[in-house]
Design a protein around this motif. Sequence first.
Motif, PDB file in Angstrom:
ATOM      1  N   HIS A   1       0.863  -1.182   0.000  1.00 55.66           N
ATOM      2  CA  HIS A   1       0.000   0.000   0.000  1.00 55.66           C
ATOM      3  C   HIS A   1       0.899   1.231   0.000  1.00 55.66           C
ATOM      4  CE1 HIS A   1      -3.410  -2.596   0.756  1.00 55.66           C
ATOM      5  NE2 HIS A   1      -2.780  -3.121   1.784  1.00 55.66           N
ATOM      6  N   ASP A   2       1.165   1.741  -1.181  1.00 59.71           N
ATOM      7  CA  ASP A   2       2.050   2.888  -1.331  1.00 59.71           C
ATOM      8  C   ASP A   2       1.270   4.172  -1.028  1.00 59.71           C
ATOM      9  OD1 ASP A   2       3.568   5.085  -2.477  1.00 59.71           O
ATOM     10  OD2 ASP A   2       4.758   3.552  -3.498  1.00 59.71           O
TER      11      ASP A   2
ATOM     12  N   THR B   1      -0.579   4.741  -4.565  1.00 59.05           N
ATOM     13  CA  THR B   1      -1.875   4.055  -4.482  1.00 59.05           C
ATOM     14  C   THR B   1      -3.014   5.075  -4.524  1.00 59.05           C
ATOM     15  OG1 THR B   1      -0.859   2.282  -3.192  1.00 59.05           O
ATOM     16  CG2 THR B   1      -3.260   2.447  -3.114  1.00 59.05           C
ATOM     17  N   ASN B   2      -4.023   4.759  -5.307  1.00 60.31           N
ATOM     18  CA  ASN B   2      -5.221   5.615  -5.441  1.00 60.31           C
ATOM     19  C   ASN B   2      -4.883   7.033  -5.914  1.00 60.31           C
ATOM     20  OD1 ASN B   2      -6.890   3.527  -4.475  1.00 60.31           O
ATOM     21  ND2 ASN B   2      -6.471   4.117  -2.342  1.00 60.31           N
TER      22      ASN B   2
ATOM     23  N   ASP C   1       3.101  -6.886   6.319  1.00 57.26           N
ATOM     24  CA  ASP C   1       2.438  -6.912   5.013  1.00 57.26           C
ATOM     25  C   ASP C   1       3.424  -6.904   3.853  1.00 57.26           C
ATOM     26  OD1 ASP C   1       0.012  -6.924   6.264  1.00 57.26           O
ATOM     27  OD2 ASP C   1      -0.402  -4.793   5.960  1.00 57.26           O
ATOM     28  N   ASN C   2       4.552  -6.230   4.034  1.00 56.21           N
ATOM     29  CA  ASN C   2       5.482  -6.033   2.927  1.00 56.21           C
ATOM     30  C   ASN C   2       6.613  -7.051   2.880  1.00 56.21           C
ATOM     31  OD1 ASN C   2       4.558  -3.333   1.673  1.00 56.21           O
ATOM     32  ND2 ASN C   2       4.594  -2.906   3.876  1.00 56.21           N
TER      33      ASN C   2
END
Length: 535
Positions: free
Chosen positions: A78-79, A83-84, A183-184
């Motif tokens: 999730h950058d 992201t988005n 997560d990463n």
Amino acid sequence: MTGEMTAQPTRPAAGSETTLPEPADAPVLSAPADPTTAGRPGLRARLGNPPPGPLWLGFGASVLLLVGGTGGGGTLIHDPILTNSALGFWRYGHGRELATALMYLGVVLMAWAWVKLGREVLARRVGGRAVLSTAVLWMLPMLVSPPLFTRDPYSYLAQGALPLFGFDPYAVGPEAMPGVFTDNVHYFWQDTPAPYGPLFILVAKAWAWVTIQLGSNMIVGIIGTRLIMCIGLALLIWTMPELTRRLGGRPSVALWVVIANPVMVIHLVGGAHNDLLLVGLLSVGCLAALNRRHVLAVALVTLAMATKASAGVALPFIVLIWVGHLEGPWFRRLVRAGSAGVAVFLAVFTACSLAAQVGLGWLPALSAPSMIVNWLSIPTGIAQLLHTALAGVVTSSPQPYINVLRVIGGIVMVAIIAWNWWKAREGGPDAVRRAGIALLAVALLSPATLPWYLSWGLAILAMVPWSARGLQWLVFGSLFLMVAYYPSGETALYNWPFLIVCALLAALAARSLLRPDPLGLSRTARRKPVPARAA
């Protein structure tokens, strides 16, 4: 690679390349004086007058790697920036493919810049300072890039965060602590305890705490991790002038071999690997030993081992240098130096363990890398080759072959270390050189080998005399190691068409180090002669 590889001067055959005379090398970390800057040295002169072609070509390559790495490297799940956002396409689908292509273009241009710089070094047109300033400029974009060709820095942060949340990093893997740190982490290492020593756990724990205080900002966490690892790079650079002089090499060659090497720039700095700390502490320890500061030398190499266990192979060689500085019968000197060395080792290692608040649980965790199965490890590669060759005769899993060959490889590795230790029993610089050979043997004969492992021995062996032919082999090996993993950190070692193309390109680059027109495409091109000996 080592001093034994130094070519002997020979009379050139008819039609062969002639060799340049061997003028005196430029002063350590300096370049020949430029009369136009006498009395008013500008920035370029203070940097050693680096050759502009390789300088800016390599810098442009680093910028391409930085830009491409934000989409094709070891990116965050999730950058917070991409992201988005309107730039989010860069991380997915065709955008990610374009980013990956940009990274490979950067690798090719970096290799080209390195070879061009090598020609300048071999022709003695640049000194050590020019090589160093060139390499540093190449590294600058790497300092703020995502991890390149690896996801290891995420594991470092997660292993440092584990004790902050009450977990033993030597007993559980990152998956025990769900959250942004875990997560990463690459899926392969999610349930694997940390295989690193107490000093590294202490460093990772401290930086993970800072990262948490900054809102668990993983971008800051990765950049900070890389800057901490670069302390080792700074230590290595600091020791190189004197250590190279002691080992008989040439500073400009040594800096080109290890500091400007694309494996260093892209894998070690861009990948933020903790091997940088190891080689930095190890090089300072070797120099301290040669300068008769033996307690400090053993302490520094112990700190390197408390970062990564492989550095411990150098400790017996450091003791031999101590032995060489004592008086009396050899065996009695060995007992004296060995006893003192063990005492220093125990004190330093115990202090690291107490400071990190960990025990010896990392010793069982040292087997974790053996889960990696790839043919860069010589025993593993031979085992896989045998299994493939006998597949039509014996139907079985490759694992028995791997187990047997790894045992044989371990025996050969111990024999190489022991033989070099005995040959270095008089101490002195030869003990340092042979420590480098031993570390290289560990990297190649251990159950698992990764491209950056070869830096353990190469960081020392870079400072011994090299032949021009040996440097060609170095170019081939280094550039081939660059592509052993994909930019995202997944292995590329079994993509045979890809590897064949890369091997051919690496061989072309190696040949072009001595021949500017390696394919002979231009009849009018004037080939620049190079010395038969690089140092």
